[in-house]
Structures are given as structure tokens and as C-alpha cells.
Design a protein around this motif. Sequence first.
Motif, short mmCIF file in Angstrom:
data_model
loop_
_atom_site.label_atom_id
_atom_site.label_comp_id
_atom_site.label_asym_id
_atom_site.label_seq_id
_atom_site.Cartn_x
_atom_site.Cartn_y
_atom_site.Cartn_z
N GLU A 33 -5.87 0.47 1.63
CA GLU A 33 -5.06 -0.47 2.41
C GLU A 33 -4.04 0.26 3.26
OE1 GLU A 33 -3.79 -4.39 0.94
OE2 GLU A 33 -1.72 -3.68 1.27
N VAL A 34 -3.86 -0.21 4.49
CA VAL A 34 -2.77 0.23 5.35
C VAL A 34 -1.97 -1.01 5.71
CG1 VAL A 34 -3.89 2.29 6.25
CG2 VAL A 34 -4.28 0.10 7.38
N ARG A 35 -0.65 -0.88 5.74
CA ARG A 35 0.23 -2.04 5.93
C ARG A 35 1.47 -1.64 6.73
NH1 ARG A 35 1.15 -7.05 3.12
NH2 ARG A 35 -0.74 -6.57 1.91
N VAL A 36 1.89 -2.48 7.63
CA VAL A 36 3.14 -2.29 8.35
C VAL A 36 4.06 -3.44 7.98
CG1 VAL A 36 2.23 -3.47 10.41
CG2 VAL A 36 4.23 -1.97 10.61
N ALA A 37 5.32 -3.15 7.72
CA ALA A 37 6.30 -4.16 7.33
C ALA A 37 7.55 -3.99 8.18
CB ALA A 37 6.65 -4.04 5.85
N ALA A 38 8.05 -5.09 8.72
CA ALA A 38 9.27 -5.08 9.53
C ALA A 38 10.22 -6.13 8.99
CB ALA A 38 8.96 -5.36 10.99
N GLY A 39 11.47 -5.76 8.76
CA GLY A 39 12.45 -6.69 8.22
C GLY A 39 13.74 -6.66 9.01
N ARG A 40 14.47 -7.78 8.94
CA ARG A 40 15.77 -7.86 9.60
C ARG A 40 16.75 -8.61 8.70
NH1 ARG A 40 18.59 -7.24 14.18
NH2 ARG A 40 20.13 -8.82 14.78
#
Length: 261
Positions: A143-150
Amino acid sequence: MRHRCLAGLLLATAATSADASGWAQKKGGGQVIVKTEFMRASKGYDPAGVVRTLPGLRKERLVGVFAEYGLTDRLTVQFKGDWQDGEDAFVDYAGGGPAEIGLTWQVYRDDRNALSLYGGYAVSGSGRNAGYAQPGVGVQDWEVRVAAGRSLGGIGHGPTGGWGPDRSFIEVQAARRMRDGLPDESRADFTAGAHFGENWMVLGQAFGGITDGGGARWVSIETSVVRNMGRWSVQAGWRRTVAGRETPLADGALIALWRRF
């Protein structure tokens, strides 16, 4: 930041897990989360997305463990695994689910924003390795995953007080899972959270996925409350499938115990 506790909140089936957070652990920091959940389904979605009655009640019980540790300020190692016990009209089973290990790299982080990339490898178990598949189906996954949070400010909270949260945040994740023995999947997850003081957090989450070839797809929503007690936290919530194809319409309760160090 407490937001990095989100990294392992959902130790559910492979179809709904959200394991890589936008906020990686600091060097030497980490956490262990033990979670149990009870899911039931008497209906399911057919290939056209129409709700149908299942031939028998489907019940699943799961105990999962998630652990992560900050190797550096930008690199976090993660592990997860679970034990499952379930039954439906065709099978009665008990056994381990997939065991996965991976790394999260903190690409960017400032006072409000975070971006990370995750790569993981999983070995399938004798339990369900996908929520739509029979137990034991599957061999291994990448699995490859990108996560963006604010991180956001409070709502209705100021010098005169108010009922809104004093801190809130959002996080969006997108993943691609390459599977051996099961169709490859694309996934998307969304989390919104709000802190009420230092000891309470409310979470609203949505998890979606689709398999290659026009097969199974699913959308689940989950709400939960987290009570912080120093380095310990307790989470209680409820999850329900709200849309899908070739997947059960399941719902049930979850309880998790976190320990940060």
C-alpha cells in the motif's frame, strides 16, 4: 500535537482501515492502540448497489493492535494486526487477519498543516483480508498512501465563552493498495475532529474504497468520542456502511484503549 493520535484510530477490516496520519510521531515518541469491535449485517449491497437480505446473519468480532514509533522526527514505523472471529450463512471461522508493517515519512509540517507519505507491506491471514471476501482469501498486499491534515481554530469559543470546540482539525487521505490474490483497490478517507478542553475529542470519519474491475465498493461512516486521561485514552464509537456494491451493510460498536509514550 494530539492530532497524531489519529494514526491508528481505525484498526478495522482491510476494507476500512486508515493507518497513516498526516502528523508523524516525534523522534522517540509512539503509541499502542488496542481495539475491539462487533459488526453485524443482515443485509448487503448487490452488484447494482441495491440493498438485499443476506441468506443468513453475518457477525464479526475483532481485536486489533496498532503500534507506531518515531525513528526520527520525520520517519515513523508502524505495525498492525488483528484476531477475528466471525460467521455467516456459509462459513464459521476464527483466525488472524492481515499483519502489516510500514513507514510514514513527514514530507511537510508547520504549525497548522501536515503532509505525509506512507508505504506498507501486509501478509494475509486466515481471517478476512478484505471485508467483501471470504476468510483466508488473499496472499499479500502493498500500500502507498498520502495524508494531508490541517489544524483549525475553535468555533464559538472566545472571551465570552461558548459551546463550540476550542480546537478542531481535518484530514484527507488517498491510498492505492496492490493485492495478490484479491483485486487492487483505491481508497479515500476523511476525518474531522474537535477538541473540547484537554480531555475530550469528538471524531466524524468517512471511509470509501473501490476495487479494480468494477467489483466491490463501499462507503462507511463512523462517529466516536475519545476521553483523554494523561497518556491513556479511551475511544467509543459506532460505524455503519451507507453505500456500496457487493459488500455487506454492516454496523456495530467499537471500543479502543490508547497508550502514548
